[in-house]
Design an enzyme around this catalytic site. Structure first.
Site, PDB file in Angstrom:
ATOM      1  N   TYR A 138     -38.927  69.132 110.372  1.00 34.41           N
ATOM      2  CA  TYR A 138     -40.283  69.388 110.868  1.00 34.41           C
ATOM      3  C   TYR A 138     -40.419  69.009 112.339  1.00 34.41           C
ATOM      4  CZ  TYR A 138     -42.565  70.348 106.359  1.00 34.41           C
ATOM      5  OH  TYR A 138     -42.979  70.892 105.181  1.00 34.41           O
ATOM      6  N   ASP A 244     -41.657  67.916 100.689  1.00 35.71           N
ATOM      7  CA  ASP A 244     -42.632  69.007 100.709  1.00 35.71           C
ATOM      8  C   ASP A 244     -42.418  69.905  99.493  1.00 35.71           C
ATOM      9  OD1 ASP A 244     -44.588  70.830 101.751  1.00 35.71           O
ATOM     10  OD2 ASP A 244     -42.945  72.110 102.431  1.00 35.71           O
TER      11      ASP A 244
END
Ligand code: IPM
Ligand code: MG
Length: 353
Positions: A138, A244
């Site tokens: 990310y 996630d």
């Protein structure tokens, strides 16, 4: 008054946040000064950027931040640095909240909404995913480029340094000490160098918690075991991307993504609280969204940032009670229960407080 920054966001964000604020005000009247800030697609429309500096400053100066959801098809063609999601990552990084806590617990009255076989669900499902939130792919270098042969190519870098792994491991072991004392660290150490470092550091930290048993799973196997034997998990610790993905899987195991709150914490208790679901543009503005994930995120905020566990308990019990009464938004509806709107769910919960 305690200052709380509120990010309604996009899609169903403002609806579920509206519900959560009313619930908080009822559970703890005149305690909070809620300040609404622009972030996400709405901020792009209004200010030309997903996270205006002023918005981040308000969050950093508040004692906690409560967030709905951001994003939507309207902004899908924006360049990456001008997408709503970039604003969300900016808030997480800007607040330094590296530990994202996502509880996955089956609510007894919702057992029929669990898609797993009854004998599996009946063993009980109650685990928590501790997702590293401010590192990994990310936040690594993102690059689109052209190869010497003239072909389009792209890369995203997954990088973790030791201190980032160490501090999230401590969060996981501490959480386990207050639970069933089992930590499962999830990685892909058979392939990734990052994962091998992850494993080494987690094992090192484990030595400080001799009462906790630690096991490791590769992420592909973990995604299978979560469905096969969910009752065996207690605390899961994993890096950003794996967390996630696995937390969406976990949400279905316990019934609905609309039910799960999350708390993101850093070195101080200035947390960020949000449901784990997205902005669900397909149902936005139709009063269909389940506000429970955000309402429970509000309860987590009371507990972790303000030490108000009595009020947090009250909210969690109120949610249990309305579910026991058979009230259901569309996402958790099953035959024999009563289908209601998002605002009716909000009102039912408030009525129990
Ligand atoms: C989540 C969401 C976000 C993430 C998106 C909206 C950027 O999926 O909180 O899990 O990937 O972290
Ligand atoms: Mg997600």
């Amino acid at each position: 008054m305690k200052k709380v920054a509120v990010i309604p966001g996009d899609g169903i964000g403002p609806e579920v946040i509206g519900a959560a604020l009313e619930v908080l005000e009822k559970a703890a009247p005149k305690v909070f000064d809620f300040q609404s800030v622009a972030m996400g697609g709405n901020a792009i429309d209004k200010y030309g950027e997903p996270l205006p500096a002023e918005s981040l400053k308000i969050c950093q100066n508040a004692e906690a931040t409560l967030l709905g959801a951001v994003g939507g098809p309207k902004w899908d063609n924006q360049p990456p640095e001008l997408r709503p999601e970039r604003g969300l990552l900016g808030v997480r990084k800007g607040l330094g909240v590296f530990a994202n806590i996502r509880p996955a617990k089956i609510f007894t009255p919702l057992a029929s909404a669990c898609p797993l076989r009854k004998d599996i669900a009946d063993k009980g499902i109650d685990f928590v995913i501790i997702r590293e939130l401010t590192g990994g792919i990310y936040f690594g270098k993102h690059e689109a480029f052209t190869t010497p042969e003239g072909e389009r190519a792209a890369r995203d870098v997954m990088e973790y340094s030791e201190h980032e792994i160490r501090r999230i491991a401590h969060v996981a072991f501490k959480a386990a000490m207050g639970r069933r004392k089992i930590v499962t660290s999830i990685d892909k150490a058979n392939i990734l160098t990052v994962s091998r470092l992850w494993r080494e550091v987690v094992e090192d930290v484990a030595k400080e918690y001799p009462e906790v048993s630690l096991n490791h799973l590769y992420v592909d196997n973990a995604s299978m075991q979560l469905i096969r034997v969910p009752s065996e998990f207690d605390v899961i610790v994993t890096e950003n991307t794996f967390g996630d993905i696995l937390s969406d899987e976990a949400s279905q195991i316990v019934g609905s993504i609309g039910m799960i709150p999350s708390a993101s914490l850093g070195d101080n208790n200035r947390g960020l609280y949000e449901p784990i679901h997205g902005s669900a543009p397909d149902i936005a503005g139709q009063d269909k969204a389940n506000p429970i994930g955000t309402i429970l995120a509000g309860a987590m905020m009371l507990r972790y940032s303000f030490g108000m566990s009595k009020e947090a308990d009250k909210i969690e019990n109120a949610v249990d009670e309305v579910l026991n009464d058979g009230l259901r938004t569309g996402d958790i509806y099953t035959e024999g229960t009563k289908l209601i709107t998002g605002s009716q769910m909000r009102d039912a919960i408030i009525a129990k407080l």
